[in-house]
Design a protein around this motif. Structure first.
Motif, PDB file in Angstrom:
ATOM      1  N   ALA A 226       0.841  -1.191   0.000  1.00  0.00           N
ATOM      2  CA  ALA A 226       0.000   0.000   0.000  1.00  0.00           C
ATOM      3  C   ALA A 226       0.873   1.236   0.000  1.00  0.00           C
ATOM      4  O   ALA A 226       1.451   1.600   1.030  1.00  0.00           O
ATOM      5  CB  ALA A 226      -0.925  -0.008   1.209  1.00  0.00           C
ATOM      6  N   ALA A 227       0.960   1.891  -1.163  1.00  0.00           N
ATOM      7  CA  ALA A 227       1.756   3.123  -1.297  1.00  0.00           C
ATOM      8  C   ALA A 227       0.818   4.282  -1.586  1.00  0.00           C
ATOM      9  O   ALA A 227       0.967   5.005  -2.573  1.00  0.00           O
ATOM     10  CB  ALA A 227       2.792   2.961  -2.396  1.00  0.00           C
ATOM     11  N   ILE A 228      -0.172   4.447  -0.720  1.00  0.00           N
ATOM     12  CA  ILE A 228      -1.168   5.502  -0.879  1.00  0.00           C
ATOM     13  C   ILE A 228      -1.224   6.320   0.399  1.00  0.00           C
ATOM     14  O   ILE A 228      -0.748   5.885   1.452  1.00  0.00           O
ATOM     15  CB  ILE A 228      -2.556   4.914  -1.202  1.00  0.00           C
ATOM     16  N   PRO A 229      -1.813   7.518   0.367  1.00  0.00           N
ATOM     17  CA  PRO A 229      -1.924   8.331   1.586  1.00  0.00           C
ATOM     18  C   PRO A 229      -2.715   7.617   2.678  1.00  0.00           C
ATOM     19  O   PRO A 229      -3.593   6.792   2.408  1.00  0.00           O
ATOM     20  CB  PRO A 229      -2.644   9.594   1.100  1.00  0.00           C
ATOM     21  N   ALA A 230      -2.404   7.974   3.902  1.00  0.00           N
ATOM     22  CA  ALA A 230      -2.973   7.281   5.061  1.00  0.00           C
ATOM     23  C   ALA A 230      -4.496   7.234   5.086  1.00  0.00           C
ATOM     24  O   ALA A 230      -5.067   6.190   5.445  1.00  0.00           O
ATOM     25  CB  ALA A 230      -2.444   7.928   6.349  1.00  0.00           C
ATOM     26  N   PRO A 231      -5.211   8.312   4.723  1.00  0.00           N
ATOM     27  CA  PRO A 231      -6.679   8.243   4.850  1.00  0.00           C
ATOM     28  C   PRO A 231      -7.319   7.103   4.065  1.00  0.00           C
ATOM     29  O   PRO A 231      -8.374   6.590   4.454  1.00  0.00           O
ATOM     30  CB  PRO A 231      -7.130   9.610   4.319  1.00  0.00           C
ATOM     31  N   GLY A 232      -6.723   6.692   2.959  1.00  0.00           N
ATOM     32  CA  GLY A 232      -7.338   5.646   2.159  1.00  0.00           C
ATOM     33  C   GLY A 232      -6.936   4.238   2.539  1.00  0.00           C
ATOM     34  O   GLY A 232      -7.468   3.256   1.982  1.00  0.00           O
ATOM     35  N   VAL A 233      -6.033   4.099   3.493  1.00  0.00           N
ATOM     36  CA  VAL A 233      -5.490   2.771   3.796  1.00  0.00           C
ATOM     37  C   VAL A 233      -6.504   1.846   4.461  1.00  0.00           C
ATOM     38  O   VAL A 233      -6.604   0.669   4.087  1.00  0.00           O
ATOM     39  CB  VAL A 233      -4.205   2.901   4.642  1.00  0.00           C
ATOM     40  N   PRO A 234      -7.279   2.286   5.466  1.00  0.00           N
ATOM     41  CA  PRO A 234      -8.236   1.347   6.075  1.00  0.00           C
ATOM     42  C   PRO A 234      -9.211   0.744   5.066  1.00  0.00           C
ATOM     43  O   PRO A 234      -9.504  -0.457   5.115  1.00  0.00           O
ATOM     44  CB  PRO A 234      -8.954   2.198   7.127  1.00  0.00           C
ATOM     45  N   ALA A 235      -9.712   1.559   4.127  1.00  0.00           N
ATOM     46  CA  ALA A 235     -10.640   1.027   3.126  1.00  0.00           C
ATOM     47  C   ALA A 235      -9.935   0.033   2.211  1.00  0.00           C
ATOM     48  O   ALA A 235     -10.519  -0.993   1.820  1.00  0.00           O
ATOM     49  CB  ALA A 235     -11.232   2.174   2.303  1.00  0.00           C
ATOM     50  N   LEU A 236      -8.673   0.312   1.857  1.00  0.00           N
ATOM     51  CA  LEU A 236      -7.920  -0.619   1.024  1.00  0.00           C
ATOM     52  C   LEU A 236      -7.712  -1.943   1.754  1.00  0.00           C
ATOM     53  O   LEU A 236      -7.830  -3.023   1.154  1.00  0.00           O
ATOM     54  CB  LEU A 236      -6.574  -0.003   0.649  1.00  0.00           C
ATOM     55  N   ALA A 237      -7.401  -1.869   3.047  1.00  0.00           N
ATOM     56  CA  ALA A 237      -7.224  -3.105   3.825  1.00  0.00           C
ATOM     57  C   ALA A 237      -8.519  -3.902   3.880  1.00  0.00           C
ATOM     58  O   ALA A 237      -8.501  -5.139   3.785  1.00  0.00           O
ATOM     59  CB  ALA A 237      -6.746  -2.765   5.234  1.00  0.00           C
ATOM     60  N   ALA A 238      -9.628  -3.204   4.041  1.00  0.00           N
ATOM     61  CA  ALA A 238     -10.915  -3.907   4.060  1.00  0.00           C
ATOM     62  C   ALA A 238     -11.173  -4.594   2.725  1.00  0.00           C
ATOM     63  O   ALA A 238     -11.658  -5.739   2.681  1.00  0.00           O
ATOM     64  CB  ALA A 238     -12.032  -2.920   4.391  1.00  0.00           C
ATOM     65  N   GLU A 239     -10.848  -3.909   1.611  1.00  0.00           N
ATOM     66  CA  GLU A 239     -11.036  -4.511   0.291  1.00  0.00           C
ATOM     67  C   GLU A 239     -10.141  -5.741   0.133  1.00  0.00           C
ATOM     68  O   GLU A 239     -10.589  -6.795  -0.337  1.00  0.00           O
ATOM     69  CB  GLU A 239     -10.722  -3.490  -0.801  1.00  0.00           C
ATOM     70  N   ALA A 240      -8.873  -5.610   0.527  1.00  0.00           N
ATOM     71  CA  ALA A 240      -7.938  -6.728   0.393  1.00  0.00           C
ATOM     72  C   ALA A 240      -8.388  -7.919   1.235  1.00  0.00           C
ATOM     73  O   ALA A 240      -8.349  -9.070   0.789  1.00  0.00           O
ATOM     74  CB  ALA A 240      -6.535  -6.283   0.801  1.00  0.00           C
ATOM     75  N   ALA A 241      -8.802  -7.647   2.472  1.00  0.00           N
ATOM     76  CA  ALA A 241      -9.250  -8.734   3.343  1.00  0.00           C
ATOM     77  C   ALA A 241     -10.494  -9.404   2.774  1.00  0.00           C
ATOM     78  O   ALA A 241     -10.626 -10.634   2.812  1.00  0.00           O
ATOM     79  CB  ALA A 241      -9.516  -8.192   4.747  1.00  0.00           C
TER      80      ALA A 241
END
Length: 710
Positions: free
Chosen positions: A82-97
């Motif tokens: 994940a090489a994106i700004p912090a605000p978008g990381v939780p949603a990306l983790a949810a998508e990946a999971a």
């Protein structure tokens, strides 16, 4: 036949992180940054799997096909960077999971390390990952799996380790310290390198657990600030010892900040870092003080032959270097070996008759560059039964002439020829860490272990020679008897703060720690009656809740031989302390060695400190910690390293103290602390150790919330 470690590697939950077949880099951009660098690093280490970029508009990044989102990929990736700004990381983790991705690395900062908003964001990230998505970071550099030819690593990194069969695994909370260590030209080949960052989901213990499944990993290096789960780390360290994998820890934050909050002497003696000292010592983990020590020790422990002890045979072509080693060896805990007659004869035959034979051995300037002399000296010392490590000293700093022009090739080849015949390591020890290019490779090609810098080298030898606890020594403790737990619970019920001494001793007695006979008296008449029953001479002490150090306020008088002396003492104590005339009267104990046995409960567990007691407690600073659980053998082991230990053996005709009783007392104090986390501190000082047992002459117990800290 497959080994236990080989079997354990199959199907481990972190396989998809460290040995991925497919990797997606989210946020990779042609403009640069962590994402583009990760793509380059993956190719740089020779990743042979399927590599994808994820970008909302680009169809290709850095020569890698890009897709708009994780959901658009042709497969669910084993690992996501994940090489994106912090605000978008939780949603990306949810998508990946949700997709079933195998793992994730989060490079970005802006989480719990920053502010309250960052802490909330990190909590959202942890919730999104749940127990479905193993995650490294956030606020990290990533994972470099040279073994798996995968580098989810966001900045520069060395690729050289990918070409070797790595024997060292590294995990650090500090990304910069992880990178600096991997970039060192002196470190043996690395199998795995992890920058763990905030450790929101996976921590250093998770990394250690995985490293121990790799049968080719011989040394694990950890750089930590603290541990969230000390019992788990302890179990893993014990597993490493059983597998003969060396664990090296550099723990930062050793200062005793917070010591002012302690009440008992033991809190001040131990410091916040003492629990880790005890944990590492009891589990065979090697603790180092800086990266130079860590690299030197890892190099020595990864060598084909490890030191069999701590005695070294040293030679050099400089008397000054021999003198320097002699001065520094003792400070580092390294002993100079005694050369036997055979070694002396062999060395003398290789030297001019005017050169003396001793250890450290000055070969003389004429021996510089002489392959035969270096071979003979290394062989003679290495075959000496008292020598555990052979070390020759010399320097080739950055501005030295080429190695093959100034004798280095001949000396290293000669020492290497001897090393091939020996069962002990042969070390090249430089006096500085400044090395000319090529010296490390020249040494390695000839079977010589290069340790740069005198102090790091000597420390590495000392640490490598420390005996590791055998698997059979791992402590299991029997539970406390239910009746003792019940009685102790009743005594502690509703109590908070510092217990009066008599109550503290009553609680200790429930756990089998004895005190002199005595009782609390309300006034001089009652004191005299008690003394008449227990017998003179007696001790008289002020007795009140909340008093920590009674002698500091004039609240203790000893050696009271009769009733008049006792009555006068009761009066004086009342005047000096300004308290009601309630005193504790106890029979005077005989001679013995005064120690302190105490401890505290904190975030690391139940810690017991044992050392010089009485008036020597703060004067000598002679104490050692033990982390529960521990047994009598652990107590005896730390006593051997204390100055007070010599007194316990009996000096000038005195009978030796009862070490079995002392060890038993320390174990009982540890069990009491472990059974009752609400006990913040215990201080038995002095504990009188006599030939026929131990007595708690004074006792302090503080109840309340355990001290915080890691």
């Amino acid at each position: 036949m497959m080994t236990t470690r080989q079997l354990a590697t199959e199907g481990h939950r972190l396989d998809r992180l460290f040995r991925p077949s497919s990797v997606a880099v989210v946020g990779a951009s042609p403009k640069g940054g962590y994402g583009l660098r990760t793509l380059r690093n993956m190719r740089g280490v020779g990743f042979a799997g399927r590599l994808y970029a994820v970008h909302p508009t680009h169809t290709e990044v850095g020569g890698v096909r890009a897709y708009p989102s994780l959901s658009d990929l042709p497969e669910v990736p084993d690992a996501v960077a994940a090489a994106i700004p912090a605000p978008g990381v939780p949603a990306l983790a949810a998508e990946a999971a949700g997709l079933g991705a195998g793992s994730m690395v989060v490079f970005g900062a802006g989480f719990a390390e920053r502010d309250a908003g960052g802490r909330r964001r990190q909590a959202d990230l942890v919730a999104a990952a749940g127990d479905r998505l193993p995650l490294i970071g956030p606020n990290c550099l990533g994972v470099a799996s040279y073994r798996g030819r995968a580098a989810l690593w966001g900045i520069e990194m060395p690729y050289v380790h990918a070409e070797a069969d790595g024997v060292v695994a590294l995990a650090a909370q500090s990304g910069n310290m992880a990178l600096t260590t991997m970039l060192s030209g002196r470190l043996p080949p690395v199998a795995y390198g992890v920058s763990a960052g905030n450790q929101a989901v996976l921590d250093l213990a998770d990394c250690l657990e995985y490293f121990l499944t790799d049968p080719d990993v011989e040394v694990v290096c950890l750089v930590m600030e603290g541990l969230a789960d000390v019992p788990r780390f302890r179990a893993l360290a014990e597993r490493a010892a059983a597998l003969d994998v060396s664990v090296i820890v550099l723990k930062v934050g050793r200062s005793a900040v917070g010591g002012a909050a302690t009440v008992a002497h033991t809190g001040t003696l131990a410091g916040r870092d003492a629990s880790y000292d005890a944990l590492f010592r009891q589990t065979g983990v090697h603790r180092v003080h800086d990266l130079d020590e860590m690299i030197a020790l890892a190099t020595l422990l990864a060598a084909p032959r490890r030191p069999r002890g701590g005695k070294v045979g040293v030679f050099a072509s400089s008397g000054g270097e021999c003198g320097l080693i002699a001065d520094l060896a003792d400070d580092a805990g390294v002993r100079l070996a005694e050369l036997d007659a055979a070694a002396e004869t062999a060395i003398a035959a290789a030297l001019p008759p005017y050169m003396g034979v001793r250890n450290p051995l000055d070969l003389g300037a004429n021996a510089w560059g002489d392959q035969d002399v270096y071979r003979a000296a290394a062989r003679a010392m290495g075959k000496c039964p008292d020598v555990d490590v052979v070390a020759f000293v010399g320097d080739a700093p950055a501005h030295a002439d080429p190695l093959d022009e100034i004798g280095w090739t001949e000396m290293i080849v000669g020492a290497g020829e001897a090393a091939a015949e020996l069962d002990v390591p042969v070390v090249l020890m430089t006096t500085t860490t400044d090395l000319t290019p090529g010296l490390t490779d020249l040494a390695g090609r000839n079977g010589i272990v290069l340790l740069a810098g005198t102090r790091p080298a000597l420390r590495a030898i000392a640490l490598a020679s420390e005996p590791r606890p055998p698997a059979s020594a791992m402590v299991t403790t029997r539970p406390t008897a239910p009746e003792a737990r019940r009685r102790a619970t009743a005594l502690l019920k509703g109590r908070s703060g510092t217990l009066p001494e008599a109550e503290a001793k009553r609680l200790l007695a429930v756990y089998g720690v004895a005190s002199p006979p005595g009782e609390v008296a309300a006034g001089a008449d009652a004191a005299a009656e008690i003394a008449g029953r227990i017998g003179y001479p007696v001790v008289c002490k002020v007795h009140a809740a909340g008093l920590a150090h009674k002698s500091d306020i004039g609240g203790v008088e000893v050696g009271l031989a009769d009733e008049k002396a006792l009555r006068d003492a009761v009066h004086r104590i009342g005047e000096r302390t300004g308290t009601a005339n309630e005193v504790l009267v106890e029979r005077m104990a005989g001679p013995g060695v005064e120690l302190i046995v105490g401890g505290r409960n904190d975030a690391a567990g139940s810690l017991v400190v044992i050392g010089a007691g009485g008036v020597l407690t703060e004067l000598l600073d002679d104490a050692a910690p033990l982390l529960w659980p521990f047994g009598p053998d652990d107590v005896r082991a730390v006593l051997r390293h204390l100055r007070i230990g010599a007194l316990l053996g009996g000096v000038r005709g005195a009978a030796p103290a009862d070490l079995d009783a002392l060890a038993d007392t320390a174990v009982r104090v540890g069990r009491l602390l472990a059974d009752f986390p609400e006990i913040a501190e215990i201080d038995v000082n002095p504990l009188l150790c006599r030939p026929d047992g131990c007595l708690a002459l004074d006792a302090l117990i503080v109840t309340g919330e355990p001290a915080k800290g890691n």
